[in-house]
Design a protein around this motif. Structure first.
Motif, mmCIF file in Angstrom:
data_model
loop_
_atom_site.group_PDB
_atom_site.id
_atom_site.type_symbol
_atom_site.label_atom_id
_atom_site.label_comp_id
_atom_site.label_asym_id
_atom_site.label_seq_id
_atom_site.Cartn_x
_atom_site.Cartn_y
_atom_site.Cartn_z
ATOM 1 N N LYS A 1 3.637 1.818 -4.253
ATOM 2 C CA LYS A 1 2.669 1.336 -5.243
ATOM 3 C C LYS A 1 3.295 0.574 -6.407
ATOM 4 O O LYS A 1 2.611 -0.224 -7.058
ATOM 5 C CB LYS A 1 1.858 2.520 -5.807
ATOM 6 N N PRO B 1 3.271 -3.993 -7.944
ATOM 7 C CA PRO B 1 2.219 -4.442 -7.026
ATOM 8 C C PRO B 1 2.307 -5.925 -6.692
ATOM 9 O O PRO B 1 2.626 -6.754 -7.548
ATOM 10 C CB PRO B 1 0.922 -4.114 -7.774
ATOM 11 N N GLU C 1 0.820 -1.216 0.000
ATOM 12 C CA GLU C 1 0.000 0.000 0.000
ATOM 13 C C GLU C 1 0.853 1.265 0.000
ATOM 14 O O GLU C 1 0.506 2.266 -0.634
ATOM 15 C CB GLU C 1 -0.933 0.005 1.209
#
Length: 236
Positions: free
Chosen positions: A86, A89, A83
Motif C-alpha cells: 500500500k 501508491p 494493491e
C-alpha cells in the motif's frame, strides 16, 4: 512520491528480457515500492521451462511470481503490486482519477502502440500515412498533459509508468526506422513530460543502455521486414 527503503516482497520474482518496455514498467513499479525481488533474464529464443510453466497461455515476459503464484500482463502486475503493497501508491485513491489513469494506460497500450508499430514496420506511402496517424495519437496526449508535469499532476503514477516506453523507446524507434514525431514545437507538453519522466531517479537508474537498445531493435526490425517481404513474395 517518496521512496521507502527496501521491504521484503515475500518471494517476488520477475521473469523478463532486458529490452522489453513491458518488463521495465513492472520493474519501475517494484522500485517505486522499494520491494525486494529476484530478476530472471529470459532468452526468448530458448524460453525456460519455468517461463512456459508460469505463463503457458502466451509464453511471454514479463511474468511476476509472488509466493509461487504467477501474474501475467504488465498492467495487471502493476495494479497487483499497488494493491498488495500500500505504501507509495501508484494509482490515485479517488475513483474518478483511478478511472482516468486506467483510461490513459489503455490508450497507450492500444492506440499508441499500434500507431508506432505501423510506422515501424512499413515503408513508402503506407509509412507516411502511419506517421500522420501517430502524430494524431501523440497530439491527444499533448492535450491531456497541458499544464501538468505528469498525467496525474505533480507525481509519477500509473499512466506514466504504462506510457513511459514512449519517453525512451519511441526515440529509439525514430532512430531505427528513420522518422520524427517527438517534436517539442508540435507537442510541447508531451516533450516536457518525456523530459520530466526520464529525470525521475527510479526511471533514470533503471533504463537499458541506449546504444545496445538501438542495436537490438535494428536487428528486430530487419528480421520482421525480411519475414514480411518473404511472406509477400510467397503469396504473390
Amino acid at each position: 512520491m517518496s521512496h521507502s527503503t527496501m521491504v521484503s516482497g515475500g518471494e517476488v520474482k520477475l521473469f523478463g528480457m532486458w529490452a522489453s518496455p513491458a518488463v521495465r514498467r513492472v520493474e519501475w513499479a517494484l522500485k517505486i515500492k522499494g520491494i525486494e525481488y529476484e530478476y530472471i533474464e529470459e532468452d526468448l529464443s530458448n524460453k525456460s521451462t519455468s517461463l512456459l510453466e508460469y505463463n503457458p497461455i502466451n509464453k511471454q515476459v514479463p511474468v511476476l511470481l509472488h509466493k509461487g503464484k504467477p501474474i501475467v500482463e504488465s498492467l495487471v502486475m502493476i495494479e497487483y503490486i499497488d494493491e498488495v503493497w500500500k505504501h507509495n501508491p501508484i494509482l490515485p485513491e479517488d475513483p474518478y482519477e483511478r478511472t482516468k489513469a486506467r483510461f490513459w494506460a489503455t490508450y497507450g497500450e492500444g492506440e499508441c502502440r499500434d500507431a508506432v508499430g505501423k510506422v515501424y514496420f512499413t515503408e513508402g506511402e503506407e509509412k507516411e500515412n502511419a506517421i500522420k496517424h501517430l502524430e494524431d495519437t501523440v497530439r491527444v496526449l499533448d492535450e491531456e498533459l497541458k499544464g501538468k508535469k505528469f498525467f496525474g499532476g505533480e507525481n509519477i503514477g500509473f499512466s506514466d509508468l504504462v506510457l513511459g516506453w514512449m519517453a525512451f523507446w519511441l526515440p529509439v524507434a525514430e532512430e531505427v526506422a528513420s522518422f520524427e514525431v517527438l517534436n517539442s514545437k508540435k507537442f510541447p507538453w508531451f516533450a516536457s513530460w518525456t523530459d520530466n519522466f526520464l529525470q525521475v531517479p527510479v526511471i533514470k537508474e533503471n533504463l537499458p543502455l541506449r546504444d545496445k537498445t538501438v542495436e537490438f531493435f535494428q536487428n528486430y526490425r530487419q528480421q520482421r521486414l525480411a519475414a514480411s517481404n518473404c511472406q509477400a513474395a510467397t503469396h504473390a
